[in-house]
Write a protein that holds these residues in place. Structure first.
Motif, PDB file in Angstrom:
ATOM      1  N   LYS A 123      44.313 -18.139  29.372  1.00 49.60           N
ATOM      2  CA  LYS A 123      44.895 -17.527  27.960  1.00 49.60           C
ATOM      3  C   LYS A 123      44.030 -18.228  26.922  1.00 49.60           C
ATOM      4  N   ASP A 124      44.295 -19.486  26.669  1.00 45.76           N
ATOM      5  CA  ASP A 124      43.698 -20.410  25.681  1.00 45.76           C
ATOM      6  C   ASP A 124      42.033 -20.400  25.418  1.00 45.76           C
ATOM      7  N   LEU A 125      41.531 -20.086  26.698  1.00 45.51           N
ATOM      8  CA  LEU A 125      40.084 -19.810  26.728  1.00 45.51           C
ATOM      9  C   LEU A 125      39.740 -18.583  26.211  1.00 45.51           C
ATOM     10  N   VAL A 126      40.527 -17.638  26.493  1.00 46.57           N
ATOM     11  CA  VAL A 126      40.190 -16.272  26.100  1.00 46.57           C
ATOM     12  C   VAL A 126      40.399 -15.893  24.641  1.00 46.57           C
ATOM     13  N   TYR A 127      41.377 -16.677  24.241  1.00 44.77           N
ATOM     14  CA  TYR A 127      41.584 -16.645  22.678  1.00 44.77           C
ATOM     15  C   TYR A 127      40.712 -17.281  22.003  1.00 44.77           C
ATOM     16  N   ALA A 128      40.298 -18.258  22.361  1.00 44.98           N
ATOM     17  CA  ALA A 128      39.257 -19.029  21.554  1.00 44.98           C
ATOM     18  C   ALA A 128      38.105 -18.388  21.602  1.00 44.98           C
ATOM     19  N   SER A 129      37.802 -17.625  22.718  1.00 43.77           N
ATOM     20  CA  SER A 129      36.590 -16.837  22.884  1.00 43.77           C
ATOM     21  C   SER A 129      36.569 -15.602  21.606  1.00 43.77           C
ATOM     22  N   PHE A 130      37.520 -15.008  21.707  1.00 40.18           N
ATOM     23  CA  PHE A 130      37.919 -13.827  20.868  1.00 40.18           C
ATOM     24  C   PHE A 130      38.235 -14.259  19.325  1.00 40.18           C
ATOM     25  N   TYR A 131      38.533 -15.365  19.187  1.00 37.03           N
ATOM     26  CA  TYR A 131      38.923 -15.836  18.027  1.00 37.03           C
ATOM     27  C   TYR A 131      37.413 -16.322  17.398  1.00 37.03           C
ATOM     28  N   SER A 132      36.505 -16.558  18.226  1.00 32.71           N
ATOM     29  CA  SER A 132      35.277 -17.121  17.505  1.00 32.71           C
ATOM     30  C   SER A 132      34.656 -15.638  17.396  1.00 32.71           C
ATOM     31  N   ILE A 133      34.681 -14.694  18.214  1.00 31.71           N
ATOM     32  CA  ILE A 133      34.012 -13.329  17.751  1.00 31.71           C
ATOM     33  C   ILE A 133      34.798 -12.934  16.247  1.00 31.71           C
ATOM     34  N   ILE A 134      35.788 -12.903  16.128  1.00 29.14           N
ATOM     35  CA  ILE A 134      36.518 -12.564  14.736  1.00 29.14           C
ATOM     36  C   ILE A 134      35.751 -13.307  13.812  1.00 29.14           C
ATOM     37  N   LEU A 135      35.632 -14.606  13.750  1.00 27.94           N
ATOM     38  CA  LEU A 135      34.852 -15.507  12.594  1.00 27.94           C
ATOM     39  C   LEU A 135      33.516 -14.898  12.650  1.00 27.94           C
ATOM     40  N   LEU A 136      32.762 -14.958  13.554  1.00 24.29           N
ATOM     41  CA  LEU A 136      31.339 -14.456  13.654  1.00 24.29           C
ATOM     42  C   LEU A 136      31.284 -13.135  12.939  1.00 24.29           C
ATOM     43  N   SER A 137      32.023 -12.049  13.321  1.00 22.79           N
ATOM     44  CA  SER A 137      32.264 -10.839  12.714  1.00 22.79           C
ATOM     45  C   SER A 137      32.133 -10.950  11.188  1.00 22.79           C
ATOM     46  N   ILE A 138      33.127 -11.712  10.656  1.00 28.53           N
ATOM     47  CA  ILE A 138      33.297 -11.996   9.403  1.00 28.53           C
ATOM     48  C   ILE A 138      31.949 -12.314   8.556  1.00 28.53           C
ATOM     49  N   SER A 139      30.791 -12.954   9.313  1.00 35.65           N
ATOM     50  CA  SER A 139      29.879 -13.473   8.651  1.00 35.65           C
ATOM     51  C   SER A 139      29.067 -12.208   8.106  1.00 35.65           C
TER      52      SER A 139
END
Length: 215
Positions: free
Chosen positions: A34-50
């Motif tokens: 769970k923690d690994l997948v959350y971190a991955s998708f959270y990173s995707i959200i941040l990169l999408s914001i760019s």
């Protein structure tokens, strides 16, 4: 292919990543990853914001990169200081994104798919911001918010659920803020959520009426 991608509203990828983060991941992933997948998708959200605020703003790109790096440091190193840094960067970049989206909504004259997606993204991001604020409060005091005993150890999915329930003023009552700061955040989230809906709906209705008058 390039023409098709350029026609897709730039907020679409952000919307998809947020929806997966909020609604899909808590259901489909197991506790061991769970923690690994959350971190991955959270990173995707941040990169999408760019793509929304980082195209011509160097400070936004730097903040996004710092947030992504700190999130992964938080995954590998269990230190409260790193968590506070990661969430501070996240709250900063999400708040800047919501403000940017609201300003873009105000400037647009017509209601189209881009505007609708930006409106939804803004609302969901407010919920995500509140989720990270609640997470920070819980890390500082794990008794600040009480969860039902049957769900056991709380994770980010439980906190996101509580934050959105508070923001939408549904308030089922099974999760209760106990500390004064947690209660204040709950009140603040409800006010912000309702004000956002009221103001944005008024803007959209005004734009629709103006477009009818012009036609």
């Amino acid at each position: 292919m390039k023409k098709i991608l350029t026609r897709i509203p730039r907020g679409t990828y952000l919307l998809i990543s947020i929806l997966l983060f909020i609604f899909v991941l808590p259901v489909v992933i197991d506790d061991s990853h769970k923690d690994l997948v959350y971190a991955s998708f959270y990173s995707i959200i941040l990169l999408s914001i760019s793509s929304i605020i980082g195209e011509k703003k160097v400070w936004a790109l730097i903040t996004i990169l710092c947030a992504v790096c700190s999130i992964w440091l938080m995954y590998f190193i269990d230190e409260k200081s790193i968590k506070y840094i990661a969430f501070s960067f996240s709250i900063l970049i999400f708040t800047a994104t919501v403000i940017t989206m609201i300003s873009q909504i105000i400037k647009k004259k017509d209601v189209d798919g881009h505007l609708i997606i930006e409106t939804i993204n803004g609302y969901l991001l407010i919920g995500v911001i509140i989720s990270f604020i609640n997470s920070t409060v819980l890390w500082h005091n794990n008794q600040a918010i009480t969860f039902p005993e049957k769900i056991g150890l709380t994770d980010i999915g439980d906190i996101v659920y509580y934050s959105f329930v508070s923001m939408t003023t549904i308030g089922f009552g099974e999760i209760v803020p106990q500390s004064q700061i947690a209660k204040s955040i709950s009140i603040f989230s409800g006010i912000v959520g309702q004000f956002y809906l009221a103001i944005i709906m008024a803007l959209i209705i005004g734009k629709l009426l103006n477009s009818k008058h012009r036609s």
